[in-house]
Write a protein that holds these residues in place. Structure first.
Motif, PDB file in Angstrom:
ATOM      1  N   SER A  45      40.163  -6.259  18.523  1.00 29.44           N
ATOM      2  CA  SER A  45      39.008  -6.244  19.406  1.00 29.44           C
ATOM      3  C   SER A  45      39.420  -5.460  20.651  1.00 29.44           C
ATOM      4  CB  SER A  45      38.587  -7.675  19.756  1.00 29.44           C
ATOM      5  OG  SER A  45      37.439  -7.680  20.576  1.00 29.44           O
ATOM      6  N   MET A  46      38.657  -5.552  21.720  1.00 33.50           N
ATOM      7  CA  MET A  46      39.012  -4.863  22.950  1.00 33.50           C
ATOM      8  C   MET A  46      39.308  -5.889  24.037  1.00 33.50           C
ATOM      9  SD  MET A  46      36.874  -1.899  24.982  1.00 33.50           S
ATOM     10  CE  MET A  46      37.674  -0.855  26.207  1.00 33.50           C
ATOM     11  N   SER A  47      40.305  -5.603  24.860  1.00 31.35           N
ATOM     12  CA  SER A  47      40.579  -6.447  26.029  1.00 31.35           C
ATOM     13  C   SER A  47      39.488  -6.144  27.063  1.00 31.35           C
ATOM     14  CB  SER A  47      41.974  -6.154  26.588  1.00 31.35           C
ATOM     15  OG  SER A  47      42.965  -6.450  25.635  1.00 31.35           O
ATOM     16  N   TRP A  48      38.323  -6.708  26.803  1.00 36.86           N
ATOM     17  CA  TRP A  48      37.092  -6.276  27.458  1.00 36.86           C
ATOM     18  C   TRP A  48      37.110  -6.523  28.962  1.00 36.86           C
ATOM     19  CZ3 TRP A  48      33.573  -2.937  27.197  1.00 36.86           C
ATOM     20  CH2 TRP A  48      32.302  -3.110  27.737  1.00 36.86           C
ATOM     21  N   TRP A  86      39.581  -2.994  35.253  1.00 36.81           N
ATOM     22  CA  TRP A  86      40.487  -1.924  35.684  1.00 36.81           C
ATOM     23  C   TRP A  86      39.721  -0.626  35.900  1.00 36.81           C
ATOM     24  CZ3 TRP A  86      42.387   2.788  33.710  1.00 36.81           C
ATOM     25  CH2 TRP A  86      43.540   3.286  34.343  1.00 36.81           C
ATOM     26  N   MET A  87      38.830  -0.318  34.987  1.00 38.49           N
ATOM     27  CA  MET A  87      38.018   0.892  35.141  1.00 38.49           C
ATOM     28  C   MET A  87      37.238   0.837  36.451  1.00 38.49           C
ATOM     29  SD  MET A  87      34.501   1.644  34.889  1.00 38.49           S
ATOM     30  CE  MET A  87      33.879   0.417  33.736  1.00 38.49           C
ATOM     31  N   GLN A  88      36.624  -0.296  36.746  1.00 41.71           N
ATOM     32  CA  GLN A  88      35.854  -0.403  37.979  1.00 41.71           C
ATOM     33  C   GLN A  88      36.738  -0.216  39.206  1.00 41.71           C
ATOM     34  OE1 GLN A  88      34.540  -4.213  39.643  1.00 41.71           O
ATOM     35  NE2 GLN A  88      32.434  -3.475  39.464  1.00 41.71           N
ATOM     36  N   ASP A  89      37.910  -0.844  39.198  1.00 43.98           N
ATOM     37  CA  ASP A  89      38.824  -0.694  40.333  1.00 43.98           C
ATOM     38  C   ASP A  89      39.244   0.759  40.514  1.00 43.98           C
ATOM     39  OD1 ASP A  89      38.791  -3.332  41.099  1.00 43.98           O
ATOM     40  OD2 ASP A  89      40.670  -3.863  40.103  1.00 43.98           O
ATOM     41  N   MET A  90      39.536   1.441  39.407  1.00 51.38           N
ATOM     42  CA  MET A  90      39.963   2.834  39.517  1.00 51.38           C
ATOM     43  C   MET A  90      38.864   3.712  40.084  1.00 51.38           C
ATOM     44  SD  MET A  90      43.079   2.860  38.668  1.00 51.38           S
ATOM     45  CE  MET A  90      43.294   4.630  38.718  1.00 51.38           C
ATOM     46  N   GLU A  91      37.624   3.430  39.717  1.00 54.39           N
ATOM     47  CA  GLU A  91      36.510   4.246  40.182  1.00 54.39           C
ATOM     48  C   GLU A  91      36.126   3.950  41.621  1.00 54.39           C
ATOM     49  OE1 GLU A  91      35.138   6.829  38.301  1.00 54.39           O
ATOM     50  OE2 GLU A  91      36.997   6.301  37.256  1.00 54.39           O
ATOM     51  N   ARG A  92      36.587   2.835  42.167  1.00 58.36           N
ATOM     52  CA  ARG A  92      36.204   2.435  43.523  1.00 58.36           C
ATOM     53  C   ARG A  92      37.361   2.440  44.518  1.00 58.36           C
ATOM     54  NH1 ARG A  92      31.562  -1.035  44.318  1.00 58.36           N
ATOM     55  NH2 ARG A  92      30.022  -0.587  42.704  1.00 58.36           N
TER      56      ARG A  92
END
Length: 539
Positions: free
Chosen positions: A167-170, A176-182
């Motif tokens: 599955s995905m570590s959702w 993490w994606m949100q933190d990187m984008e902000r």
């Protein structure tokens, strides 16, 4: 020396500073083969231009806490440090493409270091998480001058961590994606704090391909690529995956991990690959999360002695392996991980019993799974803001969670290693998730989670569902009980399992299903516990 470095040195119990006079060179331009320049800061003890050199490559910035931990604090203790911002972050040129450019950019940075007047002829690398991955990207290919890798809470096998259990570590990867984008730009801290509500909405969003827009306000290309390329054999992952080369790495490596870190299983597989190849790393595992205060203290306690050993020839610590045993609440030292021992088998029985006796003829237990009301994730290897070990009784009271509990333990039971399950599962749905969790049940009924994992079972699977749970070192006290939970998910830690789901999260709808867990002589569902020599294996 600054006020901040003094406070941090005291907070993390660092060795005394050798100097208070640190020279800092900002925004050094490091050319890449494609014409892009990456920016780096160099910290050095003034008057020691060729001090032992440490390289840290980070996508999280080279100032603030990262410049302090892996720059100034090192320079105050006799090292020089180069802290570089990865491609596309904090002024470095190019586009940030997670994991994809780190080998080429890392090797180009090493080549640049070799041409500098301050280069002492060798170097070590250091850093946690993504900074650790940038070390694995050049491990074994940076030359003999690469004298050591101080890695913390990281792995060379990023794909396996992102797609845990198939599955995905959702929750982990979306956050993490949100933190990187902000993280960059004005008011980045306020934007990251304000993003928590958006993150909650993003985790519930369908299809999954819309989650990046909800979390960050825009499409995030690398997030879309993760969803579109779930398979390890996909060409997308080839330049982003270095696990296959770990066994060939002969550079000395120190690994610091945490029992509650979401990268731990794959970090320990990296350890095992090097151990089996005859170059076992130095290993420390504490009762820590990914990057909480206690974890950082553990990193820093290991960092300076290790760098001193590989760069200046000072003595290495005597015990290669040092782990904290929860329940016993004590540190142990050993020559290897896991310690020598054997497996104990605990079988599922009717009536919710977990016992060492083989199963008897019985009807299967049943539980529903409804993606419209998914089984929630409670505790576990989560972000530092949440508690990793919590009382599970409310979760266990749900109809979609099965519970199997032992009789009272007559003596302490130590479990050290990697538990696993083999469960005979049938379902009215062709595509199912199986979540298993070990809990320690106290005399008052409190049920504390100790180890767990999820496995996604694809259509056409036959036979038992077998998978490893989270690595663990725990003592169950006499008078406690051992418990195994079995359910169909842990949302939002993992995404909901939807009928007809594609990699992008498109689905035909919220259809509920029923699962059966079999426990008879022909289909014996079992929990395997690693018991170290000298530990009890009987309840």
């Amino acid at each position: 020396m600054t006020v901040m470095s003094t406070l941090m040195a005291r907070q993390f119990g660092l060795p005394p500073a050798e100097t208070t006079d640190v020279r800092v060179q900002r925004d050094l331009r490091v050319p890449m083969p494609d014409g892009v320049d990456l920016l780096a800061d160099r910290y050095s003890p003034r008057g020691r231009d060729r001090a032992p050199l440490v390289l840290a490559r980070s996508p999280y910035g080279r100032r603030g806490v990262w410049g302090m931990l892996f720059g100034r604090l090192l320079a105050e203790r006799g090292f020089q440090a180069v802290v570089q911002s990865c491609r596309g972050t904090f002024g470095s040129g190019g586009t940030f493409d997670p994991f994809g450019d780190e080998r080429a950019d890392g090797l180009a940075t090493v080549a640049w270091l070799r041409g500098q007047d301050f280069y002492p002829g060798s170097f070590a690398t250091a850093g946690p998480s993504y900074l650790g991955f940038t070390q694995w990207a050049i491990a074994g290919v940076a030359g003999a001058e690469h004298r050591g890798m101080a890695t913390q809470v990281t792995t060379a096998a990023l794909h396996h961590m992102i797609y845990a259990g198939g599955s995905m570590s959702w929750a982990t990867m979306t956050a993490w994606m949100q933190d990187m984008e902000r993280q960059q730009g004005s008011f980045s801290l306020l934007r990251r704090i304000g993003g928590r509500k958006r993150l909650g909405r993003a985790l519930r969003t369908l299809p999954l391909t819309e989650a990046d827009r909800v979390a960050s306000g825009h499409r995030v290309e690398y997030f879309q690529q993760w969803l579109a390329h779930p398979g390890i054999d996909d060409a997308y992952w080839q330049p982003r995956q270095f696990a296959d080369g770990v066994a060939a790495v002969d550079t000395p490596v120190s690994m610091v991990g945490g029992w509650h870190d979401f990268m731990l299983p794959w970090q320990l597989r990296d350890y095992a690959a090097m151990r089996d190849a005859g170059n076992p790393p130095q290993l420390t595992i504490g009762p820590w999360q990914h990057a909480d205060e206690h974890s950082i203290r553990g990193w820093m306690a290991d960092l300076f002695p290790f760098l001193g050993a590989v760069l200046t020839g000072s003595e290495r610590r005597a015990a290669p392996v040092r782990i904290f045993v929860t329940g016993a609440e004590e540190w142990r030292e050993d020559a290897q991980w896991p310690p020598a021992g054997a497996s104990a088998l605990w079988y599922l029985h009717p009536g919710g019993l977990l016992a060492t006796a083989p199963p008897v003829e019985s009807e299967p237990d049943r539980h529903p799974y409804d993606p419209a009301d998914p089984t929630p994730s409670v505790g576990g290897p989560v972000e530092p803001a949440a508690r990793p070990r919590v009382d599970n009784r409310e979760l266990e009271a749900r109809a979609d969670v099965l519970v199997y509990t032992s009789e009272l333990l007559g003596e302490p039971l130590e479990v050290i290693g990697v538990p696993s399950v083999e469960l005979f599962v049938t379902s009215t749905a062709a595509d199912v998730d199986v979540f298993a969790r070990i809990c320690d049940v106290a005399p008052d009924g409190t049920s504390i989670n100790i180890s767990d994992a999820l496995c996604r079972v694809r259509p056409g699977h036959e036979g038992p569902v077998g998978f490893e749970l989270w690595p663990v070192a725990h003592r169950f006290a006499a008078g406690h009980r051992l418990r195994l939970q079995v359910s169909g998910g842990a949302f939002p830690r993992y995404p909901r399992n939807l009928p007809g789901t594609t990699g992008s999260g498109e689905s035909s709808g919220f259809a509920a299903s029923e699962r059966q867990i079999h426990h008879d002589p022909a289909r014996p569902s079992v929990l395997r516990l690693p018991i170290p020599d000298g530990g009890s294996e009987l309840g």
